[in-house]
Design a protein around this motif. Structure first.
Motif, PDB file in Angstrom:
ATOM      1  N   GLY A 231       0.816  -1.207   0.000  1.00  0.00           N
ATOM      2  CA  GLY A 231       0.000   0.000   0.000  1.00  0.00           C
ATOM      3  C   GLY A 231       0.850   1.258   0.000  1.00  0.00           C
ATOM      4  N   LEU A 232       1.891   1.274   0.829  1.00  0.00           N
ATOM      5  CA  LEU A 232       2.771   2.442   0.899  1.00  0.00           C
ATOM      6  C   LEU A 232       3.508   2.667  -0.415  1.00  0.00           C
ATOM      7  CD1 LEU A 232       4.326   2.013   4.469  1.00  0.00           C
ATOM      8  CD2 LEU A 232       2.383   3.429   3.794  1.00  0.00           C
ATOM      9  N   ALA A 233       3.815   1.589  -1.134  1.00  0.00           N
ATOM     10  CA  ALA A 233       4.543   1.712  -2.395  1.00  0.00           C
ATOM     11  C   ALA A 233       3.741   2.453  -3.464  1.00  0.00           C
ATOM     12  CB  ALA A 233       4.944   0.333  -2.900  1.00  0.00           C
ATOM     13  N   THR A 234       2.432   2.532  -3.311  1.00  0.00           N
ATOM     14  CA  THR A 234       1.612   3.233  -4.315  1.00  0.00           C
ATOM     15  C   THR A 234       1.630   4.746  -4.150  1.00  0.00           C
ATOM     16  OG1 THR A 234      -0.446   3.197  -2.996  1.00  0.00           O
ATOM     17  CG2 THR A 234       0.045   1.241  -4.329  1.00  0.00           C
ATOM     18  N   LEU A 235       2.240   5.232  -3.066  1.00  0.00           N
ATOM     19  CA  LEU A 235       2.248   6.675  -2.810  1.00  0.00           C
ATOM     20  C   LEU A 235       3.189   7.424  -3.746  1.00  0.00           C
ATOM     21  CD1 LEU A 235       2.276   6.558   1.090  1.00  0.00           C
ATOM     22  CD2 LEU A 235       0.338   7.172  -0.371  1.00  0.00           C
ATOM     23  N   HIS A 236       4.119   6.710  -4.378  1.00  0.00           N
ATOM     24  CA  HIS A 236       5.092   7.332  -5.270  1.00  0.00           C
ATOM     25  C   HIS A 236       5.162   6.564  -6.578  1.00  0.00           C
ATOM     26  CE1 HIS A 236       6.314   8.590  -1.210  1.00  0.00           C
ATOM     27  NE2 HIS A 236       6.812   9.673  -1.787  1.00  0.00           N
ATOM     28  N   ASP A 237       5.552   7.280  -7.648  1.00  0.00           N
ATOM     29  CA  ASP A 237       5.739   6.593  -8.925  1.00  0.00           C
ATOM     30  C   ASP A 237       7.144   6.006  -8.994  1.00  0.00           C
ATOM     31  OD1 ASP A 237       7.520   8.649  -9.627  1.00  0.00           O
ATOM     32  OD2 ASP A 237       6.086   9.693 -10.907  1.00  0.00           O
ATOM     33  N   ALA A 238       7.494   5.443 -10.138  1.00  0.00           N
ATOM     34  CA  ALA A 238       8.762   4.734 -10.281  1.00  0.00           C
ATOM     35  C   ALA A 238       9.964   5.659 -10.108  1.00  0.00           C
ATOM     36  CB  ALA A 238       8.818   4.045 -11.638  1.00  0.00           C
ATOM     37  N   GLU A 239       9.777   6.975 -10.315  1.00  0.00           N
ATOM     38  CA  GLU A 239      10.888   7.918 -10.187  1.00  0.00           C
ATOM     39  C   GLU A 239      10.919   8.613  -8.826  1.00  0.00           C
ATOM     40  OE1 GLU A 239      11.950   9.769 -14.364  1.00  0.00           O
ATOM     41  OE2 GLU A 239       9.800   9.967 -13.962  1.00  0.00           O
ATOM     42  N   GLY A 240       9.971   8.270  -7.971  1.00  0.00           N
ATOM     43  CA  GLY A 240       9.953   8.845  -6.634  1.00  0.00           C
ATOM     44  C   GLY A 240       9.085  10.069  -6.483  1.00  0.00           C
ATOM     45  N   ASN A 241       8.342  10.460  -7.524  1.00  0.00           N
ATOM     46  CA  ASN A 241       7.400  11.566  -7.403  1.00  0.00           C
ATOM     47  C   ASN A 241       6.166  11.123  -6.625  1.00  0.00           C
ATOM     48  OD1 ASN A 241       8.684  13.637  -9.222  1.00  0.00           O
ATOM     49  ND2 ASN A 241       8.433  11.956 -10.688  1.00  0.00           N
ATOM     50  N   VAL A 242       5.592  12.000  -5.809  1.00  0.00           N
ATOM     51  CA  VAL A 242       4.357  11.680  -5.101  1.00  0.00           C
ATOM     52  C   VAL A 242       3.250  11.435  -6.118  1.00  0.00           C
ATOM     53  CG1 VAL A 242       2.580  12.587  -3.552  1.00  0.00           C
ATOM     54  CG2 VAL A 242       5.001  12.947  -3.027  1.00  0.00           C
ATOM     55  N   ALA A 243       2.545  10.323  -5.960  1.00  0.00           N
ATOM     56  CA  ALA A 243       1.547   9.896  -6.949  1.00  0.00           C
ATOM     57  C   ALA A 243       0.132   9.915  -6.386  1.00  0.00           C
ATOM     58  CB  ALA A 243       1.893   8.492  -7.454  1.00  0.00           C
ATOM     59  N   VAL A 244      -0.125  10.819  -5.451  1.00  0.00           N
ATOM     60  CA  VAL A 244      -1.448  10.921  -4.828  1.00  0.00           C
ATOM     61  C   VAL A 244      -2.212  12.056  -5.494  1.00  0.00           C
ATOM     62  CG1 VAL A 244      -2.708  11.399  -2.697  1.00  0.00           C
ATOM     63  CG2 VAL A 244      -0.628   9.993  -2.639  1.00  0.00           C
ATOM     64  N   GLU A 245      -3.357  11.750  -6.044  1.00  0.00           N
ATOM     65  CA  GLU A 245      -4.178  12.770  -6.696  1.00  0.00           C
ATOM     66  C   GLU A 245      -4.713  13.756  -5.661  1.00  0.00           C
ATOM     67  OE1 GLU A 245      -8.175  13.037  -9.553  1.00  0.00           O
ATOM     68  OE2 GLU A 245      -7.300  11.085  -9.028  1.00  0.00           O
ATOM     69  N   GLY A 246      -4.650  15.040  -6.006  1.00  0.00           N
ATOM     70  CA  GLY A 246      -5.190  16.061  -5.118  1.00  0.00           C
ATOM     71  C   GLY A 246      -4.153  16.797  -4.308  1.00  0.00           C
TER      72      GLY A 246
END
Length: 449
Positions: A231-246
């Motif tokens: 679950g925590l791994a979904t918070l960032h994309d493959a390059e380490g950018n935050v991937a949470v909408e909003g």
């Protein structure tokens, strides 16, 4: 006599006594955390109050709030037609941590290579000393009115964080100098224009009543730690950018670190890549960050061969200075609730939130401070931001909605505040005192026009 040269020489002559005062303050372990001696906090308070009296400040009071270290509240009335400036700082410090990791004892101020080392030398006792230096440069009679607010529990937090908004009449001024910030690098005068907001999020998962044998049941039994990690791994994309909408992220146009400079400041291991993409300032000041700062799981040393039934993580979420931190917190909570790794639902809850801050930069106080800092350092002034927070800033701004808020300080990115071997450069201390003194006259001149 030319005002600039007069002030420069005056502050230069004051530097030995300012340096001695800073050493006296650093020698006091004024830690306002629970279980530390309160008398040390009082000693620091009393020393500063005495030095303000010696600087010509006659009206010195104490604000005593419940469960809060004493707050120095002092005033110098403005000359006729002159504006008033509020000067803020704090005299408490962080705990020193493992003192064996310091090169010199944390509460034995040590002067070396143009710097003073010791806990609180940078954060924030040097800024308090700079205030005193600016007042002494005018013999205690500056060309503006002055209100001094020097608190003693900023590092731990207290009821004073919200007090200015509750008692706005005590904190009225035309400009607020929040001197608990600093320069992007030594020798680069920096106006800090924004602070990121902060929110806490807790994530937990329970999958089994008790641990079960990993050899006998692993592979089918739901592993709580694996689910949490997924679950925590979904918070960032493959390059380490935050991937949470909003979560808001904007372009940053102020000063920036180079990759090499940032790696050195943070002590990155050789060859270690940075997280995320885009300008560093955008990543750490004008965009979100999500950091796992705590994890409840069996430690490696005592781990058994068993499927983990329960795990919990503590997330620290930083949001854009102009985004509501509660909104950012909700975005992270909603994201994690939707994830359901391996079909397992995560329990996600919110904790404390703290608002960010974005300063207006087009008024006469900002123009005066930009000119004053340029004169003091004799170089171009840059704009920067802070990924951290200064709790009192928003309360001060709420108490004073028409005032300009200016964030400066003697710290620099290599000062190691909150870390081991904290230090302040004496050149930065002198320049902050000089810039503040210059600002008093330049701001008074602009407000009289």
């Amino acid at each position: 006599m030319d005002l600039r040269q007069d002030l420069r020489s005056t502050v230069g002559d004051l530097l030995p006594e300012l340096k001695d005062l800073l050493k006296q303050l650093v020698a006091i372990p004024s830690i306002a955390f629970p279980d530390y001696p309160k008398e040390n906090v009082q000693r620091a308070h009393d020393l500063i109050a005495d030095e303000l009296r010696k600087s010509g400040v006659g009206d010195i009071q104490v604000l005593n709030l419940p469960d809060t270290s004493p707050v120095i509240y002092a005033r110098i009335p403005p000359p006729p037609g002159a504006p008033t400036v509020l000067l803020y700082g704090h005299y408490d410090v962080q705990p020193s941590g493992d003192e064996s990791l310091w090169n010199t004892p944390p509460f034995t101020p040590t002067e070396q290579d143009g710097a003073i080392y010791g806990r609180g030398a940078a954060d924030c006792k040097s800024n308090v000393v700079a205030h005193i230096g600016a007042l002494r440069a005018y013999g205690g009679k500056p060309p503006v009115g002055v209100t001094l607010v020097i608190e003693g529990q900023e590092e731990f937090g207290s009821g004073f964080d919200d007090y200015p908004a509750e008692k706005p009449e005590l904190f009225q001024a035309d400009a607020l100098l929040i001197c608990d910030a600093g320069n992007i690098r030594a020798g680069a005068p920096t106006l800090v224009t924004a602070l990121r907001g902060v929110a806490d999020v807790f994530v937990e998962v329970r999958t089994l009543a008790t641990p079960v044998h990993s050899g006998q049941f692993g592979g089918a039994a739901p592993d709580a730690l694996l689910a949490l990690m997924a679950g925590l791994a979904t918070l960032h994309d493959a390059e380490g950018n935050v991937a949470v909408e909003g979560l808001r992220r904007d372009k940053w146009t102020g000063a920036n670190y180079t990759d090499e400079e940032f790696a050195e400041i943070t002590g990155m291991a050789p060859g270690m890549p940075l997280l995320g993409t885009g300008p560093i300032g955008e990543r750490i000041w004008y965009g979100p960050a999500i950091t796992v700062i705590g994890l409840d799981a069996p430690p490696v040393k005592t781990a058994a061969s068993a499927v983990i039934p329960y795990a919990k993580a503590y997330l620290n979420v930083r949001v854009h200075p102009e985004q509501d931190p509660a909104e950012g917190q909700r975005a992270v909570i909603e994201h994690l609730k939707k994830v359901k790794p391996y079909g397992i639902e995560l329990t996600v809850t919110g904790g404390d939130v703290g608002s960010g801050f974005a300063a207006g930069t087009t008024g006469p106080a900002y123009a005066a401070m930009r000119e004053a800092m340029g004169k003091a350092w004799n170089t171009e002034v840059v704009d920067s931001a802070m990924g951290g927070s200064i709790p009192l800033t928003n309360s001060m701004a709420t108490a004073n909605p028409a005032a300009e808020v200016i964030m400066i300080g003697a710290e620099d990115s290599n000062c190691n505040m909150h870390g081991f071997n904290e230090r302040v450069l004496l050149s930065e201390l002198a320049n902050v005192a000089l810039a503040e003194a210059e600002f008093f006259q330049l701001f008074a001149n602009r407000m009289r026009k």
